[in-house]
Design an enzyme around this catalytic site. Structure first.
Site, short mmCIF file in Angstrom:
data_model
loop_
_atom_site.label_atom_id
_atom_site.label_comp_id
_atom_site.label_asym_id
_atom_site.label_seq_id
_atom_site.Cartn_x
_atom_site.Cartn_y
_atom_site.Cartn_z
N ALA A 1 3.21 90.71 -19.39
CA ALA A 1 3.45 90.95 -20.80
C ALA A 1 4.51 92.15 -20.95
CB ALA A 1 2.00 91.66 -21.32
N SER B 1 1.97 97.43 -22.39
CA SER B 1 1.59 95.88 -22.78
C SER B 1 0.39 96.05 -23.57
CB SER B 1 1.20 95.20 -21.49
OG SER B 1 2.39 95.13 -20.35
N GLY C 1 9.87 98.55 -21.61
CA GLY C 1 9.85 99.69 -20.74
C GLY C 1 10.07 98.88 -19.35
N HIS C 2 9.40 97.80 -19.17
CA HIS C 2 9.56 96.89 -17.96
C HIS C 2 11.01 96.55 -17.71
CE1 HIS C 2 5.59 95.34 -18.85
NE2 HIS C 2 5.15 96.35 -17.69
N GLU D 1 7.62 105.99 -14.55
CA GLU D 1 7.05 107.37 -14.98
C GLU D 1 5.95 107.46 -15.87
OE1 GLU D 1 10.01 110.33 -15.97
OE2 GLU D 1 10.61 110.66 -13.46
N MET E 1 2.60 93.69 -14.11
CA MET E 1 1.41 92.81 -14.58
C MET E 1 1.86 91.87 -15.67
SD MET E 1 -1.82 94.89 -13.33
CE MET E 1 -2.07 95.98 -14.80
#
Ligand code: AMP
Length: 283
Positions: free
Chosen positions: A32, A188, A36-37, A150, A30
């Site tokens: 931002a 985010s 992690g992304h 996760e 989504m």
């Protein structure tokens, strides 16, 4: 780097890859974007010939209009972050009508009970919204593999179930949670925390780690009471739920069974910002 807003143009661009038999990986986000992304993107690049990152704030998975409105959006920055990793990544960032058509509504799925606990219980319709958008993204991209964190463990299990019930030929790859130095799971939403909240929110992971230690010797009931007590004594966060569940079925633990895997889950508010985290309790 190629950025597409339209499904048809995306499909055209991917068609050569498909003809060549290349592995296409999808990382739904989504936006931002944070580390992690980016970890998911790097994992996808390792095992796929072509990686598509979708950036779409999905309206149907928000039960709270204010949360949707306040969700951080920064497409230009996101594109720069992805460009720094690889110029070869394709970004798909449709608007809601492009992805959904005229009617922006959720389909209803039977997730075999996975959707009625934890996040599903506290966010009405959330997982129908998630299932709907992921199904639409799978239709648009037709990936061979799709990467999910996760961090949203319940979502990961639900996506696995979605591919099973809808017969979607895609491999779902789960990736571990990336954390800030304090232990706070990257999100985010962390951008909306002030400095004090951000520091104090590390308590969530601290508590999960203690839960893991207690899990060796104490019952689920004991640990539940202990966690609730910890949060009652901690003025910076408000606990929404704590649960120890079977890692596969997500059913609440009543009695430990040999050979089964369990996870602890927390949702808590720092002011009006909702944070979630989870941890495997046995390996
Ligand atoms: P979101 O943009 O929040 O929908 O997240 C997109 C994907 O990134 C989801 O599969 C998340 O589980 C994953 N993700 C978000 N935060 C993290 C994190 N801290 N570590 C690993 N994966 C994450």
């Amino acid at each position: 780097m190629q950025v597409f807003k339209e499904k048809e143009l995306l499909k055209q661009s991917l068609s050569n890859n498909k003809l060549a038999g290349n592995t296409i990986g999808l990382v739904p986000t989504m936006g931002a974007l944070h580390e992690g992304h980016l970890y998911l993107v790097k994992e996808a690049l390792k095992s796929c010939d072509q990686v598509v990152v979708s950036i779409f704030v999905n309206p149907t998975q928000f039960d709270n209009p204010e949360d949707l409105e306040k969700y951080p959006r920064n497409l230009e920055k996101d594109i720069n972050l992805l460009q720094n990793i690889s110029e070869e990544i394709i970004v798909f960032t449709p608007n809601a009508n492009e992805l959904y058509g005229d009617l922006i509504i959720s389909e209803h799925f039977d997730f075999d009970g996975l959707d009625i606990v934890m996040e599903g219980k506290h966010r009405t319709g959330h997982f129908d919204g998630v299932g709907t958008v992921v199904k639409l993204l799978f239709e648009a991209v037709e990936p061979n593999k799709a990467f999910f964190g996760e961090k949203d463990y319940q979502q990961l299990q639900i996506i696995r179930k979605l591919t099973e019930i809808e017969n979607i030929p895609v491999e779902i790859v789960g990736c571990p949670i990336l954390r800030e130095e304090s232990g706070l799971a990257r999100s985010s939403r962390n951008e909306r925390l002030n400095d004090l909240q951000r520091e104090k929110a590390a308590f969530i992971f601290e508590t999960l780690k203690e839960t893991k230690t207690l899990f060796g010797t104490k019952s689920a009931n004991y640990i539940n009471d202990w966690v609730e007590q910890q949060f009652r004594n901690y003025p910076f966060l408000e606990l929404e739920y704590f649960e120890i569940s079977d890692a596969k079925t997500l059913k609440k633990l009543t009695e430990k069974r040999e050979g089964e895997h369990y996870r602890a889950f927390i949702a808590a508010y720092a002011g009006d910002i909702r944070l979630i985290d989870n941890l495997a309790l046995n390996n």
